[in-house]
Scaffold this motif. Structure first.
Motif, PDB file in Angstrom:
ATOM      1  N   ASP A 246       9.516  -1.487  -2.803  1.00 42.59           N
ATOM      2  CA  ASP A 246      10.478  -2.239  -3.605  1.00 42.59           C
ATOM      3  C   ASP A 246       9.688  -3.252  -4.413  1.00 42.59           C
ATOM      4  O   ASP A 246       9.394  -4.346  -3.937  1.00 42.59           O
ATOM      5  CB  ASP A 246      11.492  -2.919  -2.681  1.00 42.59           C
ATOM      6  N   GLY A 247       9.283  -2.868  -5.595  1.00 44.26           N
ATOM      7  CA  GLY A 247       8.425  -3.737  -6.392  1.00 44.26           C
ATOM      8  C   GLY A 247       7.014  -3.725  -5.842  1.00 44.26           C
ATOM      9  O   GLY A 247       6.423  -2.675  -5.650  1.00 44.26           O
ATOM     10  N   ASP A 248       6.496  -4.908  -5.537  1.00 45.73           N
ATOM     11  CA  ASP A 248       5.124  -5.031  -5.045  1.00 45.73           C
ATOM     12  C   ASP A 248       5.003  -4.916  -3.538  1.00 45.73           C
ATOM     13  O   ASP A 248       3.892  -4.957  -3.009  1.00 45.73           O
ATOM     14  CB  ASP A 248       4.535  -6.384  -5.465  1.00 45.73           C
ATOM     15  N   HIS A 249       6.143  -4.813  -2.841  1.00 47.81           N
ATOM     16  CA  HIS A 249       6.114  -4.791  -1.377  1.00 47.81           C
ATOM     17  C   HIS A 249       6.990  -3.665  -0.851  1.00 47.81           C
ATOM     18  O   HIS A 249       7.905  -3.199  -1.534  1.00 47.81           O
ATOM     19  CB  HIS A 249       6.621  -6.109  -0.796  1.00 47.81           C
ATOM     20  N   ALA A 250       6.731  -3.302   0.372  1.00 49.01           N
ATOM     21  CA  ALA A 250       7.598  -2.348   1.060  1.00 49.01           C
ATOM     22  C   ALA A 250       8.659  -3.138   1.818  1.00 49.01           C
ATOM     23  O   ALA A 250       8.493  -4.318   2.097  1.00 49.01           O
ATOM     24  CB  ALA A 250       6.787  -1.499   2.026  1.00 49.01           C
ATOM     25  N   ARG A 251       9.750  -2.455   2.122  1.00 52.03           N
ATOM     26  CA  ARG A 251      10.795  -3.070   2.933  1.00 52.03           C
ATOM     27  C   ARG A 251      11.433  -1.992   3.788  1.00 52.03           C
ATOM     28  O   ARG A 251      11.431  -0.814   3.416  1.00 52.03           O
ATOM     29  CB  ARG A 251      11.828  -3.772   2.069  1.00 52.03           C
ATOM     30  N   PRO A 252      11.987  -2.395   4.924  1.00 47.09           N
ATOM     31  CA  PRO A 252      12.685  -1.410   5.755  1.00 47.09           C
ATOM     32  C   PRO A 252      13.997  -1.002   5.085  1.00 47.09           C
ATOM     33  O   PRO A 252      14.644  -1.804   4.408  1.00 47.09           O
ATOM     34  CB  PRO A 252      12.934  -2.142   7.068  1.00 47.09           C
ATOM     35  N   VAL A 253      14.379   0.230   5.289  1.00 48.82           N
ATOM     36  CA  VAL A 253      15.636   0.741   4.754  1.00 48.82           C
ATOM     37  C   VAL A 253      16.806   0.169   5.552  1.00 48.82           C
ATOM     38  O   VAL A 253      17.857  -0.115   5.017  1.00 48.82           O
ATOM     39  CB  VAL A 253      15.650   2.277   4.777  1.00 48.82           C
TER      40      VAL A 253
ATOM     41  N   SER B   7       0.819  -1.214   0.000  1.00 43.75           N
ATOM     42  CA  SER B   7       0.000   0.000   0.000  1.00 43.75           C
ATOM     43  C   SER B   7       0.852   1.263   0.000  1.00 43.75           C
ATOM     44  O   SER B   7       0.417   2.304  -0.467  1.00 43.75           O
ATOM     45  CB  SER B   7      -0.945   0.025   1.209  1.00 43.75           C
ATOM     46  N   GLY B   8       2.058   1.186   0.540  1.00 45.28           N
ATOM     47  CA  GLY B   8       2.949   2.339   0.583  1.00 45.28           C
ATOM     48  C   GLY B   8       2.694   3.284   1.737  1.00 45.28           C
ATOM     49  O   GLY B   8       3.335   4.333   1.834  1.00 45.28           O
ATOM     50  N   MET B   9       1.774   2.940   2.605  1.00 42.16           N
ATOM     51  CA  MET B   9       1.470   3.826   3.733  1.00 42.16           C
ATOM     52  C   MET B   9       2.680   4.002   4.642  1.00 42.16           C
ATOM     53  O   MET B   9       2.932   5.091   5.145  1.00 42.16           O
ATOM     54  CB  MET B   9       0.249   3.321   4.489  1.00 42.16           C
ATOM     55  N   CYS B  10       3.442   2.940   4.846  1.00 43.90           N
ATOM     56  CA  CYS B  10       4.625   3.040   5.701  1.00 43.90           C
ATOM     57  C   CYS B  10       5.670   3.946   5.066  1.00 43.90           C
ATOM     58  O   CYS B  10       6.251   4.808   5.736  1.00 43.90           O
ATOM     59  CB  CYS B  10       5.209   1.665   5.998  1.00 43.90           C
ATOM     60  N   ALA B  11       5.900   3.783   3.761  1.00 41.99           N
ATOM     61  CA  ALA B  11       6.877   4.608   3.054  1.00 41.99           C
ATOM     62  C   ALA B  11       6.440   6.068   3.013  1.00 41.99           C
ATOM     63  O   ALA B  11       7.265   6.971   3.069  1.00 41.99           O
ATOM     64  CB  ALA B  11       7.101   4.068   1.645  1.00 41.99           C
ATOM     65  N   GLY B  12       5.147   6.300   2.937  1.00 45.25           N
ATOM     66  CA  GLY B  12       4.632   7.667   2.954  1.00 45.25           C
ATOM     67  C   GLY B  12       4.754   8.314   4.313  1.00 45.25           C
ATOM     68  O   GLY B  12       5.028   9.507   4.425  1.00 45.25           O
ATOM     69  N   THR B  13       4.582   7.514   5.359  1.00 40.92           N
ATOM     70  CA  THR B  13       4.660   8.018   6.727  1.00 40.92           C
ATOM     71  C   THR B  13       6.097   8.178   7.188  1.00 40.92           C
ATOM     72  O   THR B  13       6.425   9.143   7.878  1.00 40.92           O
ATOM     73  CB  THR B  13       3.924   7.045   7.695  1.00 40.92           C
ATOM     74  N   ALA B  14       6.942   7.244   6.817  1.00 37.96           N
ATOM     75  CA  ALA B  14       8.337   7.243   7.284  1.00 37.96           C
ATOM     76  C   ALA B  14       9.274   6.884   6.126  1.00 37.96           C
ATOM     77  O   ALA B  14       9.855   5.805   6.102  1.00 37.96           O
ATOM     78  CB  ALA B  14       8.493   6.269   8.436  1.00 37.96           C
ATOM     79  N   PRO B  15       9.435   7.794   5.145  1.00 44.87           N
ATOM     80  CA  PRO B  15      10.258   7.467   3.976  1.00 44.87           C
ATOM     81  C   PRO B  15      11.732   7.223   4.306  1.00 44.87           C
ATOM     82  O   PRO B  15      12.433   6.589   3.526  1.00 44.87           O
ATOM     83  CB  PRO B  15      10.085   8.680   3.064  1.00 44.87           C
ATOM     84  N   GLU B  16      12.190   7.690   5.452  1.00 44.56           N
ATOM     85  CA  GLU B  16      13.562   7.429   5.867  1.00 44.56           C
ATOM     86  C   GLU B  16      13.725   6.006   6.399  1.00 44.56           C
ATOM     87  O   GLU B  16      14.840   5.513   6.526  1.00 44.56           O
ATOM     88  CB  GLU B  16      14.005   8.411   6.955  1.00 44.56           C
ATOM     89  N   LEU B  17      12.592   5.343   6.707  1.00 44.86           N
ATOM     90  CA  LEU B  17      12.624   4.014   7.309  1.00 44.86           C
ATOM     91  C   LEU B  17      12.122   2.911   6.386  1.00 44.86           C
ATOM     92  O   LEU B  17      12.525   1.755   6.526  1.00 44.86           O
ATOM     93  CB  LEU B  17      11.798   3.995   8.598  1.00 44.86           C
ATOM     94  N   PHE B  18      11.211   3.240   5.450  1.00 46.70           N
ATOM     95  CA  PHE B  18      10.601   2.239   4.577  1.00 46.70           C
ATOM     96  C   PHE B  18      10.597   2.727   3.139  1.00 46.70           C
ATOM     97  O   PHE B  18      10.466   3.916   2.875  1.00 46.70           O
ATOM     98  CB  PHE B  18       9.151   1.945   5.000  1.00 46.70           C
ATOM     99  N   VAL B  19      10.720   1.776   2.209  1.00 47.12           N
ATOM    100  CA  VAL B  19      10.703   2.096   0.793  1.00 47.12           C
ATOM    101  C   VAL B  19       9.899   1.018   0.063  1.00 47.12           C
ATOM    102  O   VAL B  19       9.906  -0.145   0.467  1.00 47.12           O
ATOM    103  CB  VAL B  19      12.144   2.188   0.237  1.00 47.12           C
TER     104      VAL B  19
END
Length: 67
Positions: free
Chosen positions: A23-30, A9-21
């Motif tokens: 990557d394809g179909d899923h988010a991952r921690p930086v 969904s990208g909600m984590c990357a939108g909320t904390a772009p320094e911590l999550f990105v």
């Protein structure tokens, strides 16, 4: 983060772009560890629609998502 649970969904990357990105179909921690007291990881765990993010303290105790 549990990639099997993540729907990208990208909600984590939108909320904390320094911590999550996205990557394809899923988010991952930086990175695996974040500074203690950084609430952004907890905020991201709280809003994850699939509850794919688990935050643990330095001792390994689960502290997020917050119920």
């Amino acid at each position: 983060m549990d990639p099997g649970q993540c729907m990208g969904s990208g909600m984590c990357a939108g909320t904390a772009p320094e911590l999550f990105v996205l990557d394809g179909d899923h988010a991952r921690p930086v990175r695996e560890q974040i500074p203690e007291g950084d609430e952004r990881a907890l905020d991201a765990a709280d809003i994850c629609p699939m509850q794919a993010i688990t935050v643990r303290d330095a001792e390994g105790k689960e502290i997020g998502p917050r119920a």
